[in-house]
Design a protein around this motif. Structure first.
Motif, PDB file in Angstrom:
ATOM      1  N   GLN A  54      36.447  14.920   4.574  1.00 45.00           N
ATOM      2  CA  GLN A  54      37.622  15.753   4.861  1.00 45.00           C
ATOM      3  C   GLN A  54      37.304  17.219   4.583  1.00 45.00           C
ATOM      4  O   GLN A  54      37.699  18.100   5.345  1.00 45.00           O
ATOM      5  CB  GLN A  54      38.825  15.318   4.024  1.00 45.00           C
ATOM      6  CG  GLN A  54      39.522  14.114   4.570  1.00 45.00           C
ATOM      7  CD  GLN A  54      40.241  14.408   5.872  1.00 45.00           C
ATOM      8  OE1 GLN A  54      39.780  15.154   6.740  1.00 45.00           O
ATOM      9  NE2 GLN A  54      41.393  13.808   6.026  1.00 45.00           N
ATOM     10  N   GLU A  55      36.584  17.497   3.476  1.00 48.81           N
ATOM     11  CA  GLU A  55      36.203  18.875   3.165  1.00 48.81           C
ATOM     12  C   GLU A  55      35.299  19.453   4.252  1.00 48.81           C
ATOM     13  O   GLU A  55      35.443  20.614   4.653  1.00 48.81           O
ATOM     14  CB  GLU A  55      35.507  18.927   1.810  1.00 48.81           C
ATOM     15  CG  GLU A  55      36.432  18.631   0.643  1.00 48.81           C
ATOM     16  CD  GLU A  55      35.690  18.489  -0.665  1.00 48.81           C
ATOM     17  OE1 GLU A  55      34.440  18.588  -0.677  1.00 48.81           O
ATOM     18  OE2 GLU A  55      36.368  18.256  -1.682  1.00 48.81           O
ATOM     19  N   LYS A  61      36.660  23.229  10.923  1.00 51.04           N
ATOM     20  CA  LYS A  61      37.856  23.749  11.587  1.00 51.04           C
ATOM     21  C   LYS A  61      38.003  25.244  11.344  1.00 51.04           C
ATOM     22  O   LYS A  61      38.356  26.006  12.257  1.00 51.04           O
ATOM     23  CB  LYS A  61      39.106  23.018  11.085  1.00 51.04           C
ATOM     24  CG  LYS A  61      39.279  21.640  11.656  1.00 51.04           C
ATOM     25  CD  LYS A  61      40.569  21.022  11.142  1.00 51.04           C
ATOM     26  CE  LYS A  61      40.801  19.638  11.693  1.00 51.04           C
ATOM     27  NZ  LYS A  61      42.061  19.064  11.207  1.00 51.04           N
ATOM     28  N   LYS A  62      37.726  25.666  10.117  1.00 52.27           N
ATOM     29  CA  LYS A  62      37.823  27.096   9.802  1.00 52.27           C
ATOM     30  C   LYS A  62      36.796  27.899  10.581  1.00 52.27           C
ATOM     31  O   LYS A  62      37.090  28.981  11.087  1.00 52.27           O
ATOM     32  CB  LYS A  62      37.641  27.319   8.301  1.00 52.27           C
ATOM     33  CG  LYS A  62      38.822  26.873   7.487  1.00 52.27           C
ATOM     34  CD  LYS A  62      38.579  27.092   6.006  1.00 52.27           C
ATOM     35  CE  LYS A  62      39.733  26.553   5.186  1.00 52.27           C
ATOM     36  NZ  LYS A  62      39.472  26.698   3.730  1.00 52.27           N
ATOM     37  N   GLN A  63      35.569  27.364  10.688  1.00 48.07           N
ATOM     38  CA  GLN A  63      34.531  28.053  11.450  1.00 48.07           C
ATOM     39  C   GLN A  63      34.895  28.160  12.923  1.00 48.07           C
ATOM     40  O   GLN A  63      34.684  29.201  13.553  1.00 48.07           O
ATOM     41  CB  GLN A  63      33.194  27.327  11.310  1.00 48.07           C
ATOM     42  CG  GLN A  63      32.527  27.482   9.974  1.00 48.07           C
ATOM     43  CD  GLN A  63      31.210  26.723   9.906  1.00 48.07           C
ATOM     44  OE1 GLN A  63      30.832  26.015  10.834  1.00 48.07           O
ATOM     45  NE2 GLN A  63      30.516  26.866   8.777  1.00 48.07           N
ATOM     46  N   GLY A  67      35.693  31.602  15.009  1.00 49.59           N
ATOM     47  CA  GLY A  67      34.713  31.910  16.045  1.00 49.59           C
ATOM     48  C   GLY A  67      33.290  31.979  15.516  1.00 49.59           C
ATOM     49  O   GLY A  67      32.389  32.442  16.209  1.00 49.59           O
ATOM     50  N   GLU A  68      33.053  31.552  14.302  1.00 57.66           N
ATOM     51  CA  GLU A  68      31.725  31.595  13.701  1.00 57.66           C
ATOM     52  C   GLU A  68      30.882  30.370  14.011  1.00 57.66           C
ATOM     53  O   GLU A  68      29.678  30.383  13.777  1.00 57.66           O
ATOM     54  CB  GLU A  68      31.857  31.726  12.178  1.00 57.66           C
ATOM     55  CG  GLU A  68      32.524  32.995  11.729  1.00 57.66           C
ATOM     56  CD  GLU A  68      32.758  33.021  10.233  1.00 57.66           C
ATOM     57  OE1 GLU A  68      32.313  32.087   9.542  1.00 57.66           O
ATOM     58  OE2 GLU A  68      33.396  33.968   9.763  1.00 57.66           O
TER      59      GLU A  68
END
Length: 87
Positions: A54-55, A61-63, A67-68
């Motif tokens: 999950q982490e 998802k954050k990346q 757009g990273e």
């Protein structure tokens, strides 16, 4: 004395209705019951691997949102090639 069998009523026609309502009253009192085995309970427990997964998903998802995240097309092609040739 004359006995005519056609005039006598062997059963009370309303008795069936009374019996149906009595049966319905007893069936309403019964409730469904669900029991979960200890094995099923252990399967519901969150394991360390699931937390780590999950982490990792949240980090991806954050990346993606920022757009990273970059897709390595060569690595994907190599994995697909290995998969189709080894199976």
């Amino acid at each position: 004395m004359k006995i005519n069998p056609y005039n006598s009523i062997p059963q009370n026609p309303y008795r069936k209705q009374i019996e149906k309502t009595e049966k319905a009253a007893t069936t309403e009192a019964k409730r469904d019951k669900v029991e979960i085995s200890s094995e099923a309970l252990s399967m519901q427990q969150v394991t360390k691997v699931e937390k780590e997964r999950q982490e990792k998903v949240e980090a991806l998802k954050k990346q993606i949102a920022s757009g990273e995240y970059k897709v390595d097309s060569k690595a994907i092609a190599n994995k697909l090639y290995d998969y189709w040739n080894n199976n």
